[in-house]
Design an enzyme around this catalytic site. Structure first.
Site, PDB file in Angstrom:
ATOM      1  N   CYS A  43      -0.528 -29.375 -86.325  1.00  0.00           N
ATOM      2  CA  CYS A  43      -0.526 -30.832 -86.160  1.00  0.00           C
ATOM      3  C   CYS A  43       0.659 -31.239 -85.286  1.00  0.00           C
ATOM      4  O   CYS A  43       1.716 -30.610 -85.328  1.00  0.00           O
ATOM      5  CB  CYS A  43      -0.439 -31.520 -87.523  1.00  0.00           C
ATOM      6  SG  CYS A  43      -0.553 -33.328 -87.405  1.00  0.00           S
ATOM      7  N   ARG A  55       7.318 -33.221 -88.149  1.00  0.00           N
ATOM      8  CA  ARG A  55       7.935 -32.537 -89.294  1.00  0.00           C
ATOM      9  C   ARG A  55       7.412 -31.124 -89.492  1.00  0.00           C
ATOM     10  O   ARG A  55       7.827 -30.426 -90.425  1.00  0.00           O
ATOM     11  CB  ARG A  55       7.685 -33.361 -90.565  1.00  0.00           C
ATOM     12  CG  ARG A  55       8.311 -34.746 -90.527  1.00  0.00           C
ATOM     13  CD  ARG A  55       7.758 -35.632 -91.638  1.00  0.00           C
ATOM     14  NE  ARG A  55       6.322 -35.897 -91.453  1.00  0.00           N
ATOM     15  CZ  ARG A  55       5.579 -36.640 -92.274  1.00  0.00           C
ATOM     16  NH1 ARG A  55       6.141 -37.183 -93.332  1.00  0.00           N
ATOM     17  NH2 ARG A  55       4.301 -36.839 -92.033  1.00  0.00           N
ATOM     18  N   CYS A  88      -0.910 -35.458 -94.141  1.00  0.00           N
ATOM     19  CA  CYS A  88      -1.243 -35.608 -92.712  1.00  0.00           C
ATOM     20  C   CYS A  88      -1.821 -37.003 -92.440  1.00  0.00           C
ATOM     21  O   CYS A  88      -2.850 -37.391 -93.012  1.00  0.00           O
ATOM     22  CB  CYS A  88      -2.246 -34.535 -92.301  1.00  0.00           C
ATOM     23  SG  CYS A  88      -2.625 -34.578 -90.537  1.00  0.00           S
ATOM     24  N   ASP A  92       2.475 -33.612 -85.750  1.00  0.00           N
ATOM     25  CA  ASP A  92       3.502 -34.208 -86.627  1.00  0.00           C
ATOM     26  C   ASP A  92       4.878 -33.559 -86.398  1.00  0.00           C
ATOM     27  O   ASP A  92       5.019 -32.335 -86.453  1.00  0.00           O
ATOM     28  CB  ASP A  92       3.070 -34.032 -88.095  1.00  0.00           C
ATOM     29  CG  ASP A  92       3.892 -34.879 -89.048  1.00  0.00           C
ATOM     30  OD1 ASP A  92       5.137 -34.722 -89.063  1.00  0.00           O
ATOM     31  OD2 ASP A  92       3.304 -35.700 -89.765  1.00  0.00           O
ATOM     32  N   HIS A 149      -1.056 -29.775 -92.823  1.00  0.00           N
ATOM     33  CA  HIS A 149       0.024 -30.107 -93.758  1.00  0.00           C
ATOM     34  C   HIS A 149      -0.421 -31.230 -94.669  1.00  0.00           C
ATOM     35  O   HIS A 149      -1.147 -32.139 -94.257  1.00  0.00           O
ATOM     36  CB  HIS A 149       1.298 -30.502 -92.996  1.00  0.00           C
ATOM     37  CG  HIS A 149       1.155 -31.752 -92.176  1.00  0.00           C
ATOM     38  ND1 HIS A 149       1.663 -32.966 -92.573  1.00  0.00           N
ATOM     39  CD2 HIS A 149       0.529 -31.993 -90.993  1.00  0.00           C
ATOM     40  CE1 HIS A 149       1.376 -33.882 -91.666  1.00  0.00           C
ATOM     41  NE2 HIS A 149       0.679 -33.332 -90.696  1.00  0.00           N
TER      42      HIS A 149
HETATM   43 CO    CO Z   1      -0.629 -34.274 -89.447  1.00  0.00          CO
END
Ligand code: CO
Length: 210
Positions: free
Chosen positions: A42, A46, A101, A44, A98
């Site tokens: 992803c 993090r 998400c 993302d 994750h």
């Molecule tokens: Co995500």
């Protein structure tokens, strides 16, 4: 100091530090990469592939998009996959989602978000396939968490539906496909699904003339 300048300063410090610890580091990587892993993760911020797996530059070939999707009309993903499988000959392809998400969460609502609707529709399809199981879970949190896991599982199966993977499985018995889910709250990765080379998938997806 403007925030972006910190990145450039950090980079300088990192490069100096790296050379100090391993004088040959950059020379070794300068002309060739031989990663053993393709990471489909992803976007993302993090969930960075190298940091959470304790790997170094040169070890993981990376593709990231919203909600770690394997979409068969995504020329970017397909190009990365073909290059990684056919030229780099990676041994493992990892789809890593994750919990928490935002992409999966948004797909579970009825909110229109513009062009991203078309991307999230693929996650809505995952829900439709597994609706009975997901809806049977007692809390919204459990339904959300399970959807994250099922989404990863379906993306791994979508990898196995490509001629790229099927041809490679036939020719060299790899790569091994993995579905992982990273937990933001403690940094631990859970293995939720895998397909070894040659794993049977629904026969309608099998190509016989590779
Ligand atoms: Co995500």
């Amino acid at each position: 100091m403007e925030s972006y300048k910190r990145l450039l300063l950090n980079n300088k410090a990192w490069a100096e530090d790296t050379v100090q610890r391993d004088p040959e580091f950059f020379h070794r990587l300068e002309n060739v990469q031989r990663p053993e892993f393709l990471w489909i993760g992803c976007s993302d911020s993090r969930v960075p592939a190298n940091e959470i797996t304790g790997t170094q530059p040169g070890e993981i070939f990376v593709h990231r998009n919203i909600a770690n999707m394997v979409v068969h009309t995504d020329l970017n993903l397909l190009s990365v996959l073909q290059y990684a499988v056919e030229f780099l000959k990676v041994k493992h392809v990892i789809v890593c989602g994750h919990y928490g998400c935002g992409g999966v969460q948004a797909a579970m609502t009825h909110q229109s978000l513009g062009i991203i609707n078309k991307w999230l529709r693929n996650i809505k399809d995952v829900y439709r396939l597994h609706q009975a199981e997901v809806d049977a879970l007692p809390t919204e949190q459990e339904r959300f968490d399970r959807m994250v896991e099922l989404n990863v599982q379906e993306q791994v199966m979508d990898l196995a539906k490509t001629s790229i993977i099927q041809r490679s499985w036939a020719e060299r018995g790899g790569p091994h496909l993995h579905g992982w889910v990273y937990r933001l709250s403690d940094g631990i990765i859970k293995n939720v699904f895998e397909m070894e080379a040659g794993t049977e998938l629904d026969p309608i997806y099998r190509f016989d003339n590779l």
